[in-house]
Design a protein around this motif. Structure first.
Motif, short mmCIF file in Angstrom:
data_model
loop_
_atom_site.label_atom_id
_atom_site.label_comp_id
_atom_site.label_asym_id
_atom_site.label_seq_id
_atom_site.Cartn_x
_atom_site.Cartn_y
_atom_site.Cartn_z
N GLU A 171 -25.19 -48.75 -4.06
CA GLU A 171 -26.48 -49.10 -4.66
C GLU A 171 -27.50 -48.07 -4.21
OE1 GLU A 171 -27.07 -51.71 -6.66
OE2 GLU A 171 -24.96 -52.31 -6.53
N TYR A 172 -28.40 -47.67 -5.12
CA TYR A 172 -29.50 -46.78 -4.70
C TYR A 172 -30.68 -47.60 -4.18
CZ TYR A 172 -27.19 -42.86 -7.04
OH TYR A 172 -26.30 -41.88 -7.40
N ASN A 173 -30.64 -48.93 -4.40
CA ASN A 173 -31.80 -49.78 -4.09
C ASN A 173 -33.05 -49.24 -4.78
OD1 ASN A 173 -30.37 -51.66 -2.51
ND2 ASN A 173 -30.27 -50.11 -0.89
N GLN A 174 -32.86 -48.81 -5.98
CA GLN A 174 -33.96 -48.29 -6.80
C GLN A 174 -33.91 -48.95 -8.18
OE1 GLN A 174 -33.65 -44.02 -7.07
NE2 GLN A 174 -34.57 -43.71 -5.07
N THR A 175 -35.08 -48.98 -8.82
CA THR A 175 -35.17 -49.49 -10.19
C THR A 175 -35.64 -48.36 -11.09
OG1 THR A 175 -35.78 -51.67 -9.33
CG2 THR A 175 -36.35 -51.24 -11.64
N ALA A 176 -34.96 -48.19 -12.22
CA ALA A 176 -35.45 -47.20 -13.20
C ALA A 176 -36.32 -47.96 -14.20
CB ALA A 176 -34.28 -46.55 -13.91
N ILE A 177 -37.55 -47.47 -14.36
CA ILE A 177 -38.46 -48.09 -15.34
C ILE A 177 -38.61 -47.08 -16.47
CG2 ILE A 177 -40.77 -49.10 -15.66
CD1 ILE A 177 -40.92 -49.22 -12.54
N THR A 178 -38.45 -47.55 -17.69
CA THR A 178 -38.59 -46.61 -18.81
C THR A 178 -39.49 -47.21 -19.89
OG1 THR A 178 -37.39 -45.18 -20.35
CG2 THR A 178 -36.38 -47.29 -19.93
N PHE A 179 -40.33 -46.35 -20.46
CA PHE A 179 -41.27 -46.80 -21.50
C PHE A 179 -41.79 -45.60 -22.28
CE2 PHE A 179 -45.01 -45.62 -18.90
CZ PHE A 179 -44.52 -45.73 -17.60
N ILE A 180 -42.52 -45.92 -23.35
CA ILE A 180 -43.07 -44.86 -24.22
C ILE A 180 -44.57 -44.76 -23.97
CG2 ILE A 180 -43.53 -44.27 -26.65
CD1 ILE A 180 -40.88 -45.76 -27.32
N CYS A 181 -45.10 -43.53 -23.99
CA CYS A 181 -46.55 -43.33 -23.85
C CYS A 181 -47.06 -42.45 -24.98
CB CYS A 181 -46.85 -42.59 -22.55
SG CYS A 181 -46.85 -43.63 -21.11
N LYS A 182 -48.36 -42.58 -25.24
CA LYS A 182 -49.03 -41.58 -26.08
C LYS A 182 -49.73 -40.63 -25.11
CE LYS A 182 -49.93 -44.40 -30.13
NZ LYS A 182 -50.93 -45.18 -30.86
N ALA A 183 -49.50 -39.33 -25.29
CA ALA A 183 -50.10 -38.35 -24.36
C ALA A 183 -51.29 -37.67 -25.03
CB ALA A 183 -49.05 -37.31 -24.00
N ASP A 184 -52.18 -37.13 -24.21
CA ASP A 184 -53.31 -36.39 -24.82
C ASP A 184 -52.84 -34.99 -25.22
OD1 ASP A 184 -53.19 -34.93 -22.53
OD2 ASP A 184 -55.15 -35.49 -21.76
N PHE A 202 -40.51 -39.26 -11.22
CA PHE A 202 -41.20 -39.57 -12.47
C PHE A 202 -40.90 -38.45 -13.48
CE2 PHE A 202 -44.92 -39.30 -15.23
CZ PHE A 202 -45.24 -40.63 -15.49
N ALA A 203 -40.22 -38.81 -14.58
CA ALA A 203 -39.92 -37.79 -15.60
C ALA A 203 -40.68 -38.12 -16.87
CB ALA A 203 -38.43 -37.77 -15.89
N VAL A 204 -41.31 -37.12 -17.45
CA VAL A 204 -41.97 -37.29 -18.75
C VAL A 204 -41.43 -36.24 -19.71
CG1 VAL A 204 -44.04 -36.12 -17.84
CG2 VAL A 204 -44.19 -37.32 -19.99
N MET A 205 -40.96 -36.73 -20.86
CA MET A 205 -40.31 -35.83 -21.83
C MET A 205 -40.83 -36.13 -23.22
SD MET A 205 -36.55 -36.60 -20.36
CE MET A 205 -37.08 -38.22 -19.91
N PRO A 206 -40.85 -35.12 -24.09
CA PRO A 206 -41.25 -35.40 -25.48
C PRO A 206 -40.22 -36.32 -26.11
CG PRO A 206 -40.25 -33.23 -25.31
CD PRO A 206 -40.39 -33.74 -23.92
N MET A 207 -40.62 -37.09 -27.09
CA MET A 207 -39.61 -37.90 -27.79
C MET A 207 -39.65 -37.61 -29.27
SD MET A 207 -41.14 -41.71 -27.47
CE MET A 207 -40.11 -42.42 -28.74
N PRO A 208 -38.54 -37.88 -29.97
CA PRO A 208 -38.52 -37.57 -31.40
C PRO A 208 -39.69 -38.25 -32.09
CG PRO A 208 -36.37 -38.29 -30.65
CD PRO A 208 -37.29 -38.51 -29.53
N ASP A 209 -40.43 -37.50 -32.83
CA ASP A 209 -41.66 -38.02 -33.44
C ASP A 209 -41.96 -37.07 -34.59
OD1 ASP A 209 -44.14 -39.01 -34.01
OD2 ASP A 209 -45.05 -38.52 -32.08
N VAL A 220 -39.18 -41.86 -17.71
CA VAL A 220 -38.12 -42.49 -16.92
C VAL A 220 -38.55 -42.34 -15.46
CG1 VAL A 220 -35.66 -42.58 -16.32
CG2 VAL A 220 -36.33 -41.91 -18.63
N TRP A 221 -38.78 -43.46 -14.79
CA TRP A 221 -39.41 -43.47 -13.47
C TRP A 221 -38.53 -44.29 -12.53
CZ3 TRP A 221 -45.22 -45.38 -13.31
CH2 TRP A 221 -45.74 -45.22 -12.02
#
Ligand SMILES: Cc1cc2nc3c(=O)[nH]c(=O)nc-3n(C[C@H](O)[C@H](O)[C@H](O)COP(=O)(O)OP(=O)(O)OC[C@H]3O[C@@H](n4cnc5c(N)ncnc54)[C@H](O)[C@@H]3O)c2cc1C
Length: 387
Positions: A171-184, A202-209, A220-221
């Motif tokens: 176990e890493y004893n970690q939680t991955a939280i993932t969600f979508i944001c609008k960036a400036d 904390f990773a922030v990547m472009p998403m298909p749009d 993905v955090w």
């Protein structure tokens, strides 16, 4: 009923294998535990595919919308160390491609629909006539004869349990939280960022749009569970997001529900037992920090298909021990190396000791200045060196 290959699990890897084998005239039947997909929305989860994985999909004519990345910036959240990985450094146009998990899964599932049995699973596997054929009993009571049983049923693989193969997990004893944001507008849609910090990776990547109107990105955090004690995921995210916004100079507005996953890894000591073969997450799972889980699954599937198709074309029995052993030999060492490297990064960047912090900063700056080391990492991440 008789079929050369039974695939347990109609996820991305199981379906890809079925599509590729079909192109080479090898029939397979997919046994999927869940019901037929009804939800065709894009969803929240994304996957980062490397160049090699994308080319495997293109060969099977599986096209999905992508957000290509030509630069990855990795930063130490508590220091000044940083590395910039550029596609130019390795002579490629892009390093990786972000796709929507559901879109890829649904496209592959559609291609395999006629050979998938839903709401079913394998109950037992019995070896008949000296290794040549296996009798597979399903939960609906039917029985099928097959030469190979491919376990592509994810990290809690049912086939792995039936096979009796043993694994090591932690176990890493970690939680991955993932969600979508609008960036400036400061967010460049070709660049991915990864910040290693006490507040998590904390990773922030472009998403298909397609229209790029909303400048949407995916987060993905990975967070240590002790940082979440006494807090809801929503509270944690809303009180810590600004730290990463100021570190990256980008404003982020949450635009989806927050998904979360407990993180662990596992690796089977052997991937084969007679005619049973483990592939993808059924054989191994790793930390999502480098977005490589599905890529090493595709690398497994690629080699598995190469060996099976090669044997078929030469008229050798596809479940010949040497054929399946070659798959295991070609994949196991590479997968273990990837798992150990991810663990090194997780523990190295998780340590708050001030000496380790200095070493981290020095390490990031040194690698950034050392062209050949940087190119080595970049080639692996992009799939140019087969992972
Ligand atoms: C937060 C997070 C982010 C990630 N991001 C990335 C990323 O950016 N890039 C990347 O490369 N990887 C990423 N990964 C990893 C990636 O999601 C997995 O490696 C990948 O989904 C594994 O695919 P699979 O087909 O092997 O298994 P799965 O996706 O688990 O599919 C298994 C299938 O088998 C079925 N099944 C289960 N049990 C049975 C049974 N008993 N009988 C029959 N069928 C069964 C399931 O319903 C499912 O359809 C991430 C993982 C997490 C948790």
């Amino acid at each position: 009923m008789n079929v050369p290959i039974i695939i347990s699990g109609g996820g991305i890897i199981g379906n890809y294998i079925s599509v590729r084998l079909k192109r080479h005239n090898i029939e397979s039947l997919i046994i999927e535990k869940s019901s037929e997909p009804q939800d065709f929305s894009a969803g929240i989860r994304t996957l980062t595919l490397n160049n090699h994985t994308l080319s495997l999909l293109q060969k099977e004519k599986i096209e999905v919308e992508t957000a290509p990345i030509d630069q990855i910036n990795a930063l130490d959240g508590e220091g000044t160390g940083r590395i910039k990985f550029l596609s130019d450094d390795i002579g490629e146009n892009f390093l990786s491609h972000v796709v929507m998990f559901n879109e890829l899964k649904n496209k592959l599932a559609k291609a395999c629909h006629e050979r998938t049995v839903f709401n079913n699973q394998i109950e037992s596997i019995q070896n008949l006539n000296q290794n040549d054929t296996n009798e597979v009993l399903l939960s609906n009571g039917s029985s099928i004869e097959a030469k190979i049983i491919a376990g592509c049923d994810g990290r809690k693989s049912n086939v792995a349990k039936i096979s009796g193969l043993s694994n090591k997990s932690s176990e890493y004893n970690q939680t991955a939280i993932t969600f979508i944001c609008k960036a400036d507008k400061n967010f460049d849609r070709k660049i991915a960022h990864q910040v290693f910090s006490e507040k998590g990776i904390f990773a922030v990547m472009p998403m298909p749009d397609r229209e790029s109107i909303d400048n949407r990105c995916t987060i993905v955090w990975s967070v240590n569970n002790k940082n979440l004690e006494g807090l809801s995921i929503n509270d944690f995210v809303s009180s810590n997001l600004s730290f990463f916004e100021s570190k990256l100079g980008i404003k982020l507005k949450i635009d989806s529900q927050l998904l979360n996953f407990q993180l662990s890894n596992h690796h089977f000591e052997n991937y084969i037992n007679n005619s049973i073969v483990l592939i993808g997450d059924a054989a191994h799972s790793i930390h999502p920090l480098a977005g490589q889980g599905i890529n090493i699954g595709f690398a497994d599937a690629d080699i598995f298909c190469e060996e099976v198709v090669g044997a078929y074309n030469k008229g050798i029995a596809i479940n010949e021990a040497a054929v399946l052993k070659k798959y295991e030999i070609r994949r196991k060492g590479m997968n273990l190396l990837m798992l150990k490297s991810m663990d090194f990064f997780v523990y190295f960047f998780n340590d708050n000791n001030s000496y380790i912090r200095l070493l981290r900063n020095w390490g990031l700056k040194t690698v950034n200045k050392t062209g050949f080391i940087k190119a080595f990492f970049t080639r692996h991440a992009s799939g140019l060196n087969k992972i």
